[in-house]
Design a protein around this motif. Structure first.
Motif, short mmCIF file in Angstrom:
data_model
loop_
_atom_site.label_atom_id
_atom_site.label_comp_id
_atom_site.label_asym_id
_atom_site.label_seq_id
_atom_site.Cartn_x
_atom_site.Cartn_y
_atom_site.Cartn_z
N ASP A 118 -31.81 -15.91 -1.47
CA ASP A 118 -31.03 -17.13 -1.25
C ASP A 118 -29.77 -17.17 -2.10
O ASP A 118 -28.85 -17.95 -1.82
CB ASP A 118 -31.88 -18.36 -1.60
N ALA A 119 -29.75 -16.34 -3.14
CA ALA A 119 -28.63 -16.36 -4.07
C ALA A 119 -28.55 -15.02 -4.79
O ALA A 119 -29.53 -14.27 -4.82
CB ALA A 119 -28.80 -17.49 -5.09
N ALA A 120 -27.38 -14.75 -5.35
CA ALA A 120 -27.21 -13.48 -6.07
C ALA A 120 -26.07 -13.59 -7.07
O ALA A 120 -25.05 -14.22 -6.81
CB ALA A 120 -26.92 -12.35 -5.09
N GLU A 121 -26.26 -12.98 -8.22
CA GLU A 121 -25.16 -12.82 -9.17
C GLU A 121 -24.85 -11.33 -9.24
O GLU A 121 -25.74 -10.49 -9.10
CB GLU A 121 -25.52 -13.38 -10.54
N TRP A 122 -23.56 -11.02 -9.42
CA TRP A 122 -23.20 -9.63 -9.62
C TRP A 122 -22.27 -9.55 -10.82
O TRP A 122 -22.71 -9.40 -11.93
CB TRP A 122 -22.58 -9.04 -8.35
N VAL A 123 -20.96 -9.69 -10.62
CA VAL A 123 -20.05 -9.60 -11.77
C VAL A 123 -19.11 -10.80 -11.78
O VAL A 123 -19.35 -11.81 -12.44
CB VAL A 123 -19.25 -8.28 -11.74
N GLY A 124 -18.01 -10.69 -11.03
CA GLY A 124 -17.00 -11.73 -11.02
C GLY A 124 -16.15 -11.61 -9.78
O GLY A 124 -16.46 -10.82 -8.87
N PRO A 125 -15.08 -12.37 -9.69
CA PRO A 125 -14.30 -12.46 -8.45
C PRO A 125 -13.88 -11.13 -7.84
O PRO A 125 -14.01 -10.94 -6.63
CB PRO A 125 -13.08 -13.29 -8.88
N TYR A 126 -13.37 -10.20 -8.64
CA TYR A 126 -12.83 -8.96 -8.08
C TYR A 126 -13.92 -8.12 -7.42
O TYR A 126 -13.82 -7.76 -6.24
CB TYR A 126 -12.12 -8.14 -9.16
N ASP A 127 -14.97 -7.82 -8.16
CA ASP A 127 -16.05 -7.00 -7.60
C ASP A 127 -16.80 -7.75 -6.50
O ASP A 127 -17.20 -7.17 -5.48
CB ASP A 127 -17.02 -6.58 -8.70
N ASP A 128 -17.02 -9.05 -6.71
CA ASP A 128 -17.77 -9.82 -5.72
C ASP A 128 -17.03 -9.91 -4.40
O ASP A 128 -17.64 -9.87 -3.32
CB ASP A 128 -18.02 -11.24 -6.27
N GLU A 129 -15.70 -10.02 -4.46
CA GLU A 129 -14.92 -10.05 -3.23
C GLU A 129 -14.99 -8.71 -2.51
O GLU A 129 -15.13 -8.67 -1.28
CB GLU A 129 -13.47 -10.42 -3.53
N LYS A 130 -14.93 -7.62 -3.26
CA LYS A 130 -14.99 -6.30 -2.65
C LYS A 130 -16.33 -6.09 -1.93
O LYS A 130 -16.39 -5.42 -0.90
CB LYS A 130 -14.80 -5.21 -3.71
N LEU A 131 -17.40 -6.68 -2.47
CA LEU A 131 -18.71 -6.53 -1.85
C LEU A 131 -18.93 -7.53 -0.72
O LEU A 131 -19.96 -7.48 -0.04
CB LEU A 131 -19.81 -6.67 -2.90
N GLY A 132 -17.99 -8.46 -0.53
CA GLY A 132 -18.02 -9.33 0.64
C GLY A 132 -18.99 -10.48 0.59
O GLY A 132 -19.31 -11.07 1.63
#
Length: 368
Positions: A215-229
């Protein structure tokens, strides 16, 4: 003294022809430097150019500093071993090096989390200070030695975002039953808040969110998260990532192989890792600034975590830390001086950094 008198006293007069005929010897370091070629397995996919790129930056600097004598070839996660196996791969000499987050290995020992970040911990500057000047990396390497590796800081993302959610989180009760991809001890904290933590590699997060497996996920921040879509499958983007205020990436090297290196190579390796550590933070500070504006333009809805949630998470985190201190000697040996350092550096940062930043940010927000 005239030049001819100097040459006489040096015993060089009459030997000019002989001297000019003998080629200069190569420097001793160049003559004795061995050819060393290592492989490095990353815990990150190549598509994440900033975080994976830290290993590339390090290897390029190292090669240049040693005139190509010492080379480390990076491989993305999964090409040699999966990302979560990076520690074992170095410890058992499958590869000589890795680039990873030590908190991926909390299943072996929760102490690994401190090497990267623990909830409500140090920011990037404070983390670097603790590792490099506060004795933190020495303590970690004593611990890492039990797994056959030596670690060096290799990048920092700065404070991370608090994750992507398919549904809005307004109260603490909204966390109940939420299946959330989250790494390290943060998963234990979120479990105390009612969430169901999931350990999923970065490359598998998007399909899991898309299918509703999580239902939710954390990864890193805006740059990497945007790249992963992620913005395509979850619209609510929370902040701050209180579990990772200044997460450190680490290069880890097989301890026996590292200790066998010439001292000049150890120095070059340390310098190359230090460069990667610094440049990674700078890249994220630039790229996240651009990416957050891009994400908002794509309809992403930014949300701060309510104070109720932060307070509950804070209490849960330090309850976990106290429990580990009572049951895990490895944890206690590192956490106790870490906490003392945290107290002291927080006191200092509140004096000048916090007041200066708070005023400047307030003025910028007011359009001044």
């Amino acid at each position: 003294m005239e030049r001819r008198d100097f040459l006489k006293k040096a015993g060089l007069v009459g030997a000019g022809a002989a001297v000019s005929a003998v080629p200069l010897a190569a420097p001793a370091i160049a003559q004795s430097a061995p050819e060393v070629k290592w492989r490095l397995t990353s815990s990150f996919p190549k598509s994440l150019d900033t975080i994976y790129g830290s290993a590339v930056e390090m290897s390029e600097i190292l090669k240049a500093m040693t005139d190509g004598k010492f080379q480390i070839q990076p491989f993305p996660a999964g090409e040699i071993v999966p990302g979560p196996q990076a520690l074992d791969a170095v410890g058992n000499d499958t590869v000589e090096a890795n680039h990873t987050c030590s908190y991926y290995f909390v299943g072996k020992d929760p102490t690994f989390a401190i090497g990267t970040a623990i909830p409500f911990g140090l920011n990037a500057r404070q983390q670097n200070a603790w590792l490099l000047q506060g004795g933190g990396q020495d303590l970690l390497n004593e611990f890492y030695a039990g797994y056959g590796v030596v670690g060096m800081p290799g990048g920092n993302t700065g404070v991370q975002m608090g994750g992507w959610f398919r549904k809005e989180i307004k109260t603490l009760a909204d966390f109940s039953g939420v299946k959330m991809r989250i790494a390290g001890l943060a998963g234990q904290v979120m479990a105390k808040l009612g969430a169901v933590p999931q350990q999923i590699p970065g490359g598998d997060i998007y399909p899991a969110l898309e299918k509703g497996t999580i239902d939710a996920a954390e990864w890193v921040g805006p740059y990497d998260d945007e790249k992963l879509g992620f913005y395509q499958v979850a619209k609510f983007y929370y902040y701050p990532g209180f579990w990772e205020a200044g997460p450190t990436l680490h290069f880890m090297f097989n301890k026996a192989k590292y200790e066998a290196l010439p001292e000049s190579y150890k120095a070059a390796l340390k310098a190359a890792c230090a460069y990667a550590n610094e440049i990674t933070m700078a890249k994220y500070d630039v790229k996240n600034t651009q990416a957050i504006r891009s994400l908002v333009g794509k309809g992403v809805q930014l949300r701060p975590y309510p104070r109720e949630i932060l307070d509950a998470a804070y209490a849960a985190a330090f309850e976990i830390y106290d429990g580990l201190s009572a049951s895990n000697e490895n944890w206690k040996k590192i956490y106790t001086p870490w906490k003392d350092f945290r107290t002291q550096t927080y006191e200092w940062f509140r004096v000048a950094e916090y007041t200066n930043d708070s005023y400047g940010y307030a003025m910028q927000a007011a359009g001044k």
